[in-house]
Design an enzyme around this catalytic site. Structure first.
Site, PDB file in Angstrom:
ATOM      1  N   ALA A   1       0.849  -1.190   0.000  1.00  0.00           N
ATOM      2  CA  ALA A   1       0.000   0.000   0.000  1.00  0.00           C
ATOM      3  C   ALA A   1       0.885   1.242   0.000  1.00  0.00           C
ATOM      4  CB  ALA A   1      -0.904   0.004   1.224  1.00  0.00           C
ATOM      5  N   LYS A   2       0.311   2.374  -0.238  1.00  0.00           N
ATOM      6  CA  LYS A   2       1.042   3.639  -0.141  1.00  0.00           C
ATOM      7  C   LYS A   2       0.049   4.774  -0.163  1.00  0.00           C
ATOM      8  CE  LYS A   2       5.081   4.494  -0.687  1.00  0.00           C
ATOM      9  NZ  LYS A   2       6.194   4.684   0.207  1.00  0.00           N
TER      10      LYS A   2
END
Ligand code: NAD
Length: 444
Positions: A133-134
């Site tokens: 994720a980011k």
């Protein structure tokens, strides 16, 4: 601001920077390649070896969830400003999303998408039960007060509140954010939940459920990877010669730990220049000097080199730990190191990679080499969820075990498919993610 990142590649930052400078100079911005195209290319490279069926491959070409949120914040001068925030989960087949929160003016959804995919690769390679994720907020943390940063963080987390959590998606620090910001993340989430939930975020201060050994974890991981690489080349780390570019969190910790393990760290550099002593630098003294003066230049009894010269030194290991795109088509033919261990994210450009491979220089890729940070983030999450904290030597011992296993897995993939170590790392990551997806089947 002290960063404590666990995240992959900044190639995208290069692209953003290029775009911004073109914008500033008034020249039309070059059509900017979407960084997620690089991800697709890497998937294709892995697929060319793994030959998965098309149905298994297709889901990897898409991020699971991409969200844009608005973040209205009252600035100190009494004006309201609306920032844009993002959170992407690329994959959660192996576990909850995991990846940093970036505060940078150039951050955008495409960057987050690519960086989320690279986090998924990294987590799969070191075999921690997370997807990738980011997220981030397009803002310049250097131009914001602490109060403004806190308000941005609290509003951003409120906007993505339903999408994060210890079993959903777990943020961490990245460019422009710090343990202090993570403390606000933890507090905002906990206040909205009505109970204390330290496991929602990693990279927190120790007093709030952070892990011992987290700050130096990336440098320590690099020690293990360098040692294992040298072993495969029938070399001992003791007395091996090492040059390190960058003396920040990653470079200085790697230097200290490699020196402690008996390696001869002959050169280190920062923005002020490089210092060199072929007999090996006294790293504890160098670190003390750096702490006192804020630079390496001027350290007594050493030769001052320019930064470019450090990259050309005749050493066993070159460890770039500063920033992206340092080894390029221009200078790769001058590299005399036998091995490059990528401490930074994306320090080697693809054209440099080709030149180095042709010249027989072994490159240990960033997504393996600098994964120590995310491994200890995983340990932090485990300790938070368990409510029981390990002593630092235990953290370091478990980190060693994880890094050696990951190194062995990449090395045997490299041998099995007769590819370079970077391609081997992609193959391993894609294979592990595809296996998890296949076992879970298609939810309909
Ligand atoms: P940092 O900001 O603490 O340190 C960067 C260092 O590089 C500084 O000493 C700076 O003076 C030096 N530097 C900058 N430009 C240079 C140049 N041209 N030549 C020589 N030195 C130069 O950053 P950091 O946290 O140590 O991260 C370094 C790299 O490692 C980045 O690519 C980062 O994304 C990556 N990384 C960091 C972590 C982490 O846990 N901190 C984890 C994974 C990857």
């Amino acid at each position: 601001m002290a960063y404590d990142r666990e995240e992959p590649n900044m190639a995208t930052t290069t692209a953003s920077r290029r775009q911004q400078s073109a914008f500033k100079s008034g020249t039309p911005a070059r059509v900017h390649r979407n960084p997620f195209d690089d991800v697709l290319e890497q998937i294709d490279r892995a697929a060319a070896v793994l030959h998965p069926d098309a149905d298994a491959l297709e889901p990897l070409r898409h991020a699971k969830r991409q969200v844009i949120v608005y973040v209205p914040v009252m600035l100190d001068d009494g004006h309201l400003r609306v920032f844009e925030g993002y959170r992407v989960v690329y994959d959660n087949s192996r576990g909850p999303g995991k990846g940093g929160i970036r505060y940078h003016p150039g951050v955008n959804l495409d960057d987050c998408k690519a960086l989320a995919a690279w986090m998924a690769w990294k987590c799969a390679i070191v075999d921690v039960p997370f997807g990738g994720a980011k997220g981030g907020v397009a803002c310049d943390p250097l131009k914001l007060s602490d109060g403004e940063l806190e308000r941005i963080t609290r509003r951003y987390i409120s906007e993505i509140f339903d999408l994060i959590g210890p079993t959903v998606d777990i943020p961490a620090p990245d460019v422009g954010t710090s343990p202090k910001v993570m403390a606000w993340v933890m507090d905002t989430f906990s206040m909205k939940k009505g109970y204390v939930e330290p496991g929602v975020v990693t990279g927190k201060p120790i007093a709030l459920g952070g892990s011992g050994g987290r700050l130096e974890a990336t440098g320590r991981g690099l020690l293990f990877v360098t040692r294992e690489t040298l072993k495969r080349l029938h070399r001992d780390i003791v007395d091996s010669t090492i040059a390190i570019q960058g003396f920040g969190n990653v470079g200085s910790n790697a230097a200290r730990l490699l020196h402690g393990a008996g390696a001869r760290v002959v050169a280190v550099s920062d923005v002020s220049g490089a210092i060199y002593d072929p007999r090996g630098l006294d790293i504890p003294r160098v670190s003390a000097y750096y702490r006192e003066t804020g630079q390496l230049r001027g350290f007594p009894g050493t030769q001052l080199l320019d930064n470019a010269a450090l990259l050309r030194l005749d050493v066993d290991v070159l460890l770039p730990a500063a920033m992206e795109a340092q080894l390029t088509g221009e200078n790769a033919s001058e590299v005399r190191a036998r091995v490059i261990v990528e401490g930074a994210n994306g320090p080697t450009t693809p054209d440099a990679d080709e030149i180095l491979a042709r010249r027989g220089v072994l490159v240990i890729p960033d997504i393996l080499a600098n994964a120590g940070g995310v491994v200890v983030s995983y340990f932090e999450w485990v300790q938070d969820r368990y409510g029981y904290f390990w002593k630092e030597p235990e953290v370091n011992e478990r980190l060693e075990e994880k890094m050696v296993l990951a190194f062995d897995a990449v090395w045997s993939t490299r041998d099995r498919f007769e590819v370079d170590a970077r391609t081997a790392a992609y193959i391993l990551a894609v294979d592990r993610i595809m296996e998890a997806r296949k076992l879970r089947g298609l939810y309909a």
